[in-house]
Design a protein around this motif. Structure first.
Motif, PDB file in Angstrom:
ATOM      1  N   ASN A 115       0.778  -1.248   0.000  1.00  0.00           N
ATOM      2  CA  ASN A 115       0.000   0.000   0.000  1.00  0.00           C
ATOM      3  C   ASN A 115       0.807   1.294   0.000  1.00  0.00           C
ATOM      4  N   SER A 116       2.129   1.179   0.102  1.00  0.00           N
ATOM      5  CA  SER A 116       2.952   2.392   0.077  1.00  0.00           C
ATOM      6  C   SER A 116       4.378   2.025  -0.314  1.00  0.00           C
ATOM      7  N   GLY A 117       5.149   3.055  -0.635  1.00  0.00           N
ATOM      8  CA  GLY A 117       6.565   2.852  -0.947  1.00  0.00           C
ATOM      9  C   GLY A 117       7.327   2.330   0.263  1.00  0.00           C
ATOM     10  N   THR A 118       6.959   2.833   1.434  1.00  0.00           N
ATOM     11  CA  THR A 118       7.613   2.394   2.667  1.00  0.00           C
ATOM     12  C   THR A 118       7.467   0.879   2.848  1.00  0.00           C
ATOM     13  N   GLU A 119       6.250   0.392   2.646  1.00  0.00           N
ATOM     14  CA  GLU A 119       6.020  -1.051   2.769  1.00  0.00           C
ATOM     15  C   GLU A 119       6.821  -1.825   1.727  1.00  0.00           C
ATOM     16  N   ALA A 120       6.916  -1.262   0.526  1.00  0.00           N
ATOM     17  CA  ALA A 120       7.637  -1.953  -0.550  1.00  0.00           C
ATOM     18  C   ALA A 120       9.108  -2.122  -0.188  1.00  0.00           C
ATOM     19  N   THR A 121       9.742  -1.038   0.281  1.00  0.00           N
ATOM     20  CA  THR A 121      11.181  -1.130   0.564  1.00  0.00           C
ATOM     21  C   THR A 121      11.454  -1.997   1.788  1.00  0.00           C
ATOM     22  N   MET A 122      10.626  -1.869   2.832  1.00  0.00           N
ATOM     23  CA  MET A 122      10.907  -2.696   4.014  1.00  0.00           C
ATOM     24  C   MET A 122      10.696  -4.176   3.716  1.00  0.00           C
ATOM     25  N   CYS A 143      19.938   9.243   0.515  1.00  0.00           N
ATOM     26  CA  CYS A 143      18.826   8.532  -0.152  1.00  0.00           C
ATOM     27  C   CYS A 143      17.750   8.224   0.877  1.00  0.00           C
ATOM     28  N   TYR A 144      16.485   8.359   0.468  1.00  0.00           N
ATOM     29  CA  TYR A 144      15.343   8.082   1.340  1.00  0.00           C
ATOM     30  C   TYR A 144      14.579   6.904   0.764  1.00  0.00           C
ATOM     31  N   HIS A 145      14.219   5.984   1.644  1.00  0.00           N
ATOM     32  CA  HIS A 145      13.485   4.801   1.184  1.00  0.00           C
ATOM     33  C   HIS A 145      12.242   4.574   2.028  1.00  0.00           C
ATOM     34  N   GLY A 146      11.626   5.632   2.520  1.00  0.00           N
ATOM     35  CA  GLY A 146      10.476   5.465   3.402  1.00  0.00           C
ATOM     36  C   GLY A 146      10.940   5.465   4.843  1.00  0.00           C
ATOM     37  N   HIS A 147       9.980   5.271   5.764  1.00  0.00           N
ATOM     38  CA  HIS A 147      10.310   5.525   7.166  1.00  0.00           C
ATOM     39  C   HIS A 147      10.448   4.266   8.027  1.00  0.00           C
ATOM     40  N   VAL A 205      19.269   1.273  -3.337  1.00  0.00           N
ATOM     41  CA  VAL A 205      19.709   2.559  -3.880  1.00  0.00           C
ATOM     42  C   VAL A 205      18.584   3.188  -4.700  1.00  0.00           C
ATOM     43  N   GLU A 206      18.480   4.511  -4.622  1.00  0.00           N
ATOM     44  CA  GLU A 206      17.674   5.260  -5.584  1.00  0.00           C
ATOM     45  C   GLU A 206      18.592   5.416  -6.794  1.00  0.00           C
ATOM     46  N   PRO A 207      18.309   4.746  -7.915  1.00  0.00           N
ATOM     47  CA  PRO A 207      19.258   4.755  -9.039  1.00  0.00           C
ATOM     48  C   PRO A 207      19.501   6.158  -9.597  1.00  0.00           C
ATOM     49  N   GLY A 210      16.580  11.117  -5.679  1.00  0.00           N
ATOM     50  CA  GLY A 210      15.562  12.158  -5.821  1.00  0.00           C
ATOM     51  C   GLY A 210      15.218  12.798  -4.495  1.00  0.00           C
ATOM     52  N   ASN A 211      15.539  12.102  -3.411  1.00  0.00           N
ATOM     53  CA  ASN A 211      15.122  12.581  -2.095  1.00  0.00           C
ATOM     54  C   ASN A 211      16.160  13.444  -1.382  1.00  0.00           C
ATOM     55  N   MET A 212      17.249  13.799  -2.103  1.00  0.00           N
ATOM     56  CA  MET A 212      18.122  14.874  -1.605  1.00  0.00           C
ATOM     57  C   MET A 212      18.115  15.993  -2.649  1.00  0.00           C
ATOM     58  N   PHE A 238      16.908  -1.843  -6.614  1.00  0.00           N
ATOM     59  CA  PHE A 238      16.688  -0.490  -7.121  1.00  0.00           C
ATOM     60  C   PHE A 238      15.382   0.011  -6.517  1.00  0.00           C
ATOM     61  N   ASP A 239      15.468   1.053  -5.718  1.00  0.00           N
ATOM     62  CA  ASP A 239      14.257   1.685  -5.201  1.00  0.00           C
ATOM     63  C   ASP A 239      13.785   2.683  -6.256  1.00  0.00           C
ATOM     64  N   GLU A 240      12.850   2.228  -7.081  1.00  0.00           N
ATOM     65  CA  GLU A 240      12.318   3.068  -8.157  1.00  0.00           C
ATOM     66  C   GLU A 240      10.917   3.590  -7.806  1.00  0.00           C
ATOM     67  N   VAL A 241      10.666   3.736  -6.503  1.00  0.00           N
ATOM     68  CA  VAL A 241       9.375   4.298  -6.078  1.00  0.00           C
ATOM     69  C   VAL A 241       9.176   5.665  -6.742  1.00  0.00           C
ATOM     70  N   MET A 242      10.269   6.438  -6.835  1.00  0.00           N
ATOM     71  CA  MET A 242      10.163   7.739  -7.495  1.00  0.00           C
ATOM     72  C   MET A 242      10.557   7.676  -8.971  1.00  0.00           C
ATOM     73  N   THR A 243      11.667   6.978  -9.280  1.00  0.00           N
ATOM     74  CA  THR A 243      12.221   7.038 -10.643  1.00  0.00           C
ATOM     75  C   THR A 243      11.450   6.185 -11.650  1.00  0.00           C
ATOM     76  N   GLY A 266       6.130   2.568  -6.388  1.00  0.00           N
ATOM     77  CA  GLY A 266       5.071   3.243  -5.634  1.00  0.00           C
ATOM     78  C   GLY A 266       4.612   4.422  -6.471  1.00  0.00           C
ATOM     79  N   LYS A 267       4.183   5.483  -5.826  1.00  0.00           N
ATOM     80  CA  LYS A 267       3.822   6.737  -6.493  1.00  0.00           C
ATOM     81  C   LYS A 267       3.044   6.519  -7.793  1.00  0.00           C
ATOM     82  N   VAL A 268       3.665   6.636  -8.975  1.00  0.00           N
ATOM     83  CA  VAL A 268       2.918   6.623 -10.249  1.00  0.00           C
ATOM     84  C   VAL A 268       2.043   5.372 -10.410  1.00  0.00           C
TER      85      VAL A 268
END
Ligand code: PLP
Length: 427
Positions: A115-122, A143-147, A205-207, A210-212, A238-243, A266-268
């Motif tokens: 249901n979220s990017g955070t869940e995906a990365t963890m 790099c940020y990968h959720g909380h 890694v955020e390839p 985007g989060n800095m 590859f954390d492509e939640v944003m990319t 995530g996101k899109v």
């Protein structure tokens, strides 16, 4: 600009929510002033409760690649809602969205919706650990990968080895398994593999960071990560939640032609509704319950409204032609802002990959967190406020990405460049 209603709502919200918001950056603390309360979005525009209209470059933090309230997406949600809002059982919609995602990202052989990017990365990290039977992971400073606990870690001062918790409440024991390396610095990664032989489960890694703010990978960096993880038997995530669906039709993995073992999304993919996903090599995904022993579940996972919104959004960005137009619009915006700043003699570093960009108020080329953090936050705050006054809504922090959508037409981009030119002219 009259924001009286937003002021009143913010006062009320501060009594109800910590800091008046339900996600921290929204509070505008990094730029001063106070958040605007939004009444509606339409295409490239946001309308606040006082009736002010803004060209939106936040787009729900990148989620809305087809802009606000796209008729196709809205109709899909309405249609789905008449059939019930959640089943807690499989539906064909999950198959449709999975197949659509795999058409864009062929490296994904098997996928799990969350249901979220955070869940995906963890979940992806848990999976990498289950698969390798190792505990430590490497992430990159900035790099940020959720909380999730083990991802809320940055490098301590001095040598970037053992992670220090980035928030109270994150147990030191959890943070100790998170190793931190420098983005674009392969030596810092290799040093960790040498120091912890046979203990590192994977790299996340955020390839394109985007989060800095947007920091592109330098030539050879992602290739190097692929090589090191293969050599040391670790999983490359590859954390492509944003990319994903942002830097290229096929995400960063297609743009740079690297095959990660796992991808988080995530996101899109939610078309503006809450969806996340992780997927990748079948051999690894087979570890996920109920096929395998790694447990991960979700009451609302595969939610029919969210699946429908995602299917509709992705159907609108399938064609190569759409990506050519997005690239053109983003390139035009990049050139326009750069030229306006140069004319005014204001030093900036404009970064962009595909539909993601950042204007850094800095004389230093941003390549990692150390070179990013020297950017002038005061200047950014001034830029942000002046752009807002001129009808342009940017992310309220120097260290966030901006995004365009398919609704950011030539006309919208030109208006934005006009606003930027005016802001820099009177700098
Ligand atoms: C937004 C983001 C996340 C977190 O996603 P949420 O849906 O906010 O939990 C994770 N990784 C990256 C790269 C992101 O940009």
């Amino acid at each position: 600009m009259n924001i009286n209603k937003s002021i009143a709502f913010f006062q009320e919200a501060q009594k109800l929510f910590p800091g008046g918001v339900n996600s921290p950056v929204r509070a505008f603390r990094a730029v001063g002033g106070q958040p605007l309360f939004i009444e509606r979005g339409e295409g490239a525009y946001l309308f606040d409760v006082d009736g002010n209209r803004f060209i939106d470059y936040v787009l729900s933090w990148g989620s809305l690649i087809t802009g606000h309230a796209h008729p196709t997406v809205i109709e899909a949600i309405q249609q789905a809602a008449t059939k019930g809002t959640s089943y807690g059982a499989p539906s064909p919609l999950e198959i449709d969205l999975a197949k659509s995602i795999m058409d864009f990202l062929p490296n994904i052989e098997m996928i799990r919706f969350v249901n979220s990017g955070t869940e995906a990365t963890m979940s992806a990290l848990r999976l990498a650990r289950a698969y390798t039977k190792r505990d430590k992971i490497i992430k990159f400073d900035g790099c940020y990968h959720g909380h999730a606990d083990m991802l809320l870690v940055q490098a301590g001062s001095g040598v970037a080895t053992l992670g220090l918790p980035d928030s109270p409440g994150v147990p030191a024991t959890v943070a100790a398994d998170t190793l931190v390396a420098n983005f674009n610095d392969l030596d810092s990664v290799e040093a960790l593999f040498k120091k912890y032989p046979g203990q590192i489960a994977g790299i996340i890694v955020e390839p394109v960071a985007g989060n800095m703010g947007v920091v592109p990978p330098q030539t050879g960096f992602l290739e190097g990560l692929r090589k090191l993880t293969t050599e040391y038997g670790a999983v490359l995530i590859f954390d492509e939640v944003m990319t994903g669906f942002r830097v290229h039709r096929g995400g960063a993995q297609t743009l740079y032609n690297i095959k990660p073992d796992l991808t988080t999304l995530g996101k899109v993919i939610g078309g503006g509704l809450p969806v996340g996903a992780y997927g990748g090599k079948k051999e690894i995904m087979q570890m996920v319950a109920p096929l395998g022993p790694m447990y991960q579940a979700g009451t609302l996972s595969g939610n029919p409204l969210a699946m429908s919104a995602g299917i509709a959004a992705l159907s609108l960005i399938r064609e190569e032609e759409c990506w050519r137009k997005l690239e053109q619009a983003a390139a035009k915006l990049e050139a326009g802002v750069l030229s306006a700043a140069q004319h005014a003699g204001v030093p900036i570093q404009q970064t962009r990959v595909g539909t993601m960009f950042t204007t850094f108020f800095s004389e230093t080329k941003p390549t990692d967190w150390n070179t990013v953090k020297v950017a002038n936050k005061i200047r950014f705050g001034k830029f942000f406020q002046k752009m807002l006054e001129n009808g342009v809504y940017l992310a309220p922090s120097q260290f966030e990405a901006g995004f365009i959508s398919t609704m950011h037409t030539d006309d919208v981009i030109e208006k934005t460049i006009g606003a930027g030119t005016e802001v820099f002219r009177t700098w």
